[in-house]
Write a protein that holds these residues in place. Sequence first.
Motif: not given
Length: 855
Positions: A452, A457-458, A531-532, A535
Amino acid sequence: MLYFSPWKTVLIWLTVLVGILFAIPNLFSGATVQSFPGFLPQSKLALGLDLQGGVHLQLKLDREELVGHRLESVRDEVRRSLREGGIGYTGLSGSGQTVSVRIRDTAQVERARELLEPLTEAVSAGLLSGGIVQEVTLEEPEPALFRLNLTDQGIEYRMAQAVSQTVEVLRGRIDELGTTEPIIQRQGTDRIIVQVPGLDDPQRLKDIIGTTARLTFQMVDTSVSAQDALQTRPPAGTEVLYSADDPPVPYVVETREIVTGENLEDAQAGFDQRTNEPIVSFRFDGTGAQRFGRATQENVGKPFAIVLDNQVISAPVIREPILGGSGQISGNFTVEGANDLAILLRAGALPLTPTFVEERTVGPSLGADSIAAGETAGIIGAALVVAFMFLAYGFLGIVANIALVINVVLIIAALSGLGATLTLPGIAGIVLTVGMAVDSNVLIFERIREERAAGRSVIQAIDTGFQRALATIVDANLTTLIAAVILFYLGSGPIRGFAVTLAIGIVTTVFTAFVLTRWMMAFWVRRNRPKELPKAPVRLVPDGTKISFMWLRRMTFTGSAIAVIASMVLFASVNMNLGIDFKGGSLIEVQAKGDQADIGDIRSRLSALNLGDVQVQGFGTEKDVLIRVEEQGGGENAEQTVVTKVRSELEADYDFRRVEVVGPTVSGELARAGTFAVLAALFAILVYIWLRFEWQFAVGAIIATTHDVLLTIGMYVVTGLEFNLSSIAAILTIVGYSLNDTVVVYDRVRENLRRYKKMPLPDLLDMSMNQTLPRTILTSLTTLLALLGLFFFGGEVLRSFVAAMIFGVVVGTYSSVLIAAPLLILFKLRPGAFDRDQGEKEATSKTMPVDIETP
C-alpha cells in the motif's frame, strides 16, 4: 487470489466445523461425552502422567541372564540325550555361549554325534519374523570333544520371544489391578515401557512387575538337617532355600521339580475356613494334577516346599494324597499380599527378571497443580498476545485473533482425534504456538502495508501481500517443522509430545493464516469496499526506518565471537548442572504434611542413609522440597534402593509428589540421543536452505543458529539452571525459531537481490533489514509475551525450560539481523547469482486486475 469459489468456502468452514466438533468433548466429563449421539466424536485428549499423576517405568531384560538360561537348558539336553543313549561322558560344562562335553569311549563318538545332532535343528521364527533360525551349532574341534555353540541369531530370537512374553505377562498383571488405560509397549530389542496413569502406589506396581513369579513344588529332603547342610554341603540333587519369614528359615529342598506354575489353571485369593487367614487357592491342569497326585501318593508323611522365585512360601506335610488337582498356599499373607500373589500366578511367570532402568512417578496432587498452572499460563499468554495484536494492527489484529482462536481449537481437535497424550511440555508447545502463530499474520499484514505504501490500491495491496508472503511463510515454517520431526523421532516421552504439538501447530498455523485469514480479508473487502487500510492504535516501528545495521557488523561479530568463546570455555571448565536425565541418579519432590518443611532435618536424616552426595533444597512454596541423590554406581537396581530408603525415612512426614530415577544405561543413551538430535536437525535444515537458496545462505543460517545454541548452553552454565531432557527440547525449538527468523530475513534479501542488481550488498542488506524490522520486532514480542506467561505462571517444573526459550528468542532475533545478514558480505554473495528479472514481473502485477468476488 482473493476469489473463493463456493466449494472452497464450504471446504474451509467445514474444516473449522469438524475441528470444533472434535475439540468439544474436552469441555465435558467422560460420562457426559458417553451420552453424546454416536455420530459425534467422543475422543478426548489423554492427559500425560505429569498432568494427572501416575507411574512411568522402563524395564530392561538382561541378555546375559537369557544366555545363562539357554546354556543350562542345552547342558541339560546334552546330559539327558547321552544318558538315555548309554554313552559315558566327562567335562560337561558351559561357558560364554558354548557347552562342551568329552566322550570317554572313542568308539561311541559317532553315536554321540547322532544323539546331539537334533539339538542343532533349526526352528521356525514365525511368518512375521520370517524364515527359520538355527539356535545351536555343533562342532568337534578335536577327537571325542564336542562343542555346542549358541548362535547370536538364536539368542536374538529368544530375546524377542522373551520381550513379547514379558509384555503379555505384564499386561495380564496390570490389568488385574483395575487401573485405567495402562500403556505397555516394547521399545528396542530389550526394553519395555510401562505407563499407568492415575496410580498412586508406585511401589505396589513395581512389586507386581518386578517379581518373576516362577512357582515350583519340590520335595523337602529330611535325611539331613538344614544346619548340617549349611555347615558341610547339601546332598547331591538338593539345595538350601530360605523362607520368607523374619528371620528366614532354611530348608533342604530337592532340585527336582514335581510341578511348576506353568501347569496352573487358576489361582484365587481367599480365606482359610478354619483360621480365617488369607490364603491363595490354586488348581492344576490335567498334566499338573496327574504329576502332583502321583508325587503326593508316593510321599505321604513327608513335607514338600511351595517355592516362589527361589523362596519357600510354605512347607506343609503331605497328610494324604492330593488327587483333585487343587490345593492352597498359606504363609502369613496380608489380604493385599494374597491378592497380589494370586494375580502373579494367574498371569504366569516372567521368562527373565526385569531391571528397572528408569522411573518417573507423579503424584495426583502435583498433577492437579500442573493442570491448573498450565491453564493459567495458557489463558494469560493468550490474553497478552490477543491484546498486543489488537494494539499493533487494530481491525486486522481482530482478524488475526479470530484465526488464532480457531488455530488453538484445531490443535486440540487434532490431538484428540489422533489419541495423542498431552503433557506439560505439550502445553508449553501450545502456548509457544500461540506466540508463533501470529508470525504468519504479521508477515502478511506487513507485506500489505508495504504494498500500500508503494502505491497500490487497497485491494491490490492485500492480494499482492498474500502472494508474496506465501513463500516466506512456507520456508519459515518448514524449518521449524524439520526440527519438530527430528525431535519426535529422536526424542522420548514428554519431548515427543512437545514435538507432536509443535508440528500440528505449524500445519494449523499455515492453514489459519494463509487460507482462513485470506478468506476473512476477502469477505471484509467485498462487504466494505475500503479505500484505505485500517489504522492501528499503536505503531511500534516507524515507517521508513534507515538503521545502518551493516555498519555495526564489526562490533557484533567481535562481541558474538567473545561470547561464543567464553561459553565454550565455561562449558569445558565449569561443571554444568546436569539433571539426572544425563548423569543418572534420583530426583524426589516431597511436600510437608505440616505447615513447613524442615530442610535441615531432611538433610541430616538422609545423610545417615549413606547414599553419597545428597542435595536438599527448597522448591516452590515453603512446604515443597527437592531432593537429588547422585548415581549409586552399583548397577541399575541400586538406584531403586535409593527411592525405597528415602521413602521409608520420610513418608511419615512428607507426601511424595514426584519421583524420577534414571539408571546409568538410560542416562548415557539420553545424552547421546540429545546431542545427535541437535546435530541431525542442523544438518537437515542446512540441506533444505541450501536447496531453496544459495550455499552462502545455508552456511550463514547454520553459523547463526550454532551461535544461538552455544550461547544458550553458556547461559545454562552461567545461571546454573538444570540441563535436562526438556532442555534438549528447548534448544531444538530455539533452532527452529532462530532459523524461522533468519529465513524470513534471507527471503527478503533474495527478493531484493533480484530487484536491485547494481546496489552495493551492504546497502541492500541494510534496506532488507529495515523492511523486515517491524515483522521481526512484532513476532519476537508476541512470542515473548506467551513465554512470559508460561514462565511466571506455568510452575517450577517448566521454569528452566521456558527460561532457555526466552533467552533463545532474544538471541535468535539478534543473530538473524546482526549475524546472519552480515555473514553474506563475508561470504562475498554475488547479486548476479539471481539472474531472474523480478522487476518486470512486479511491474506487470501492478496493472493486473484483482478479482475479489466471494460467494
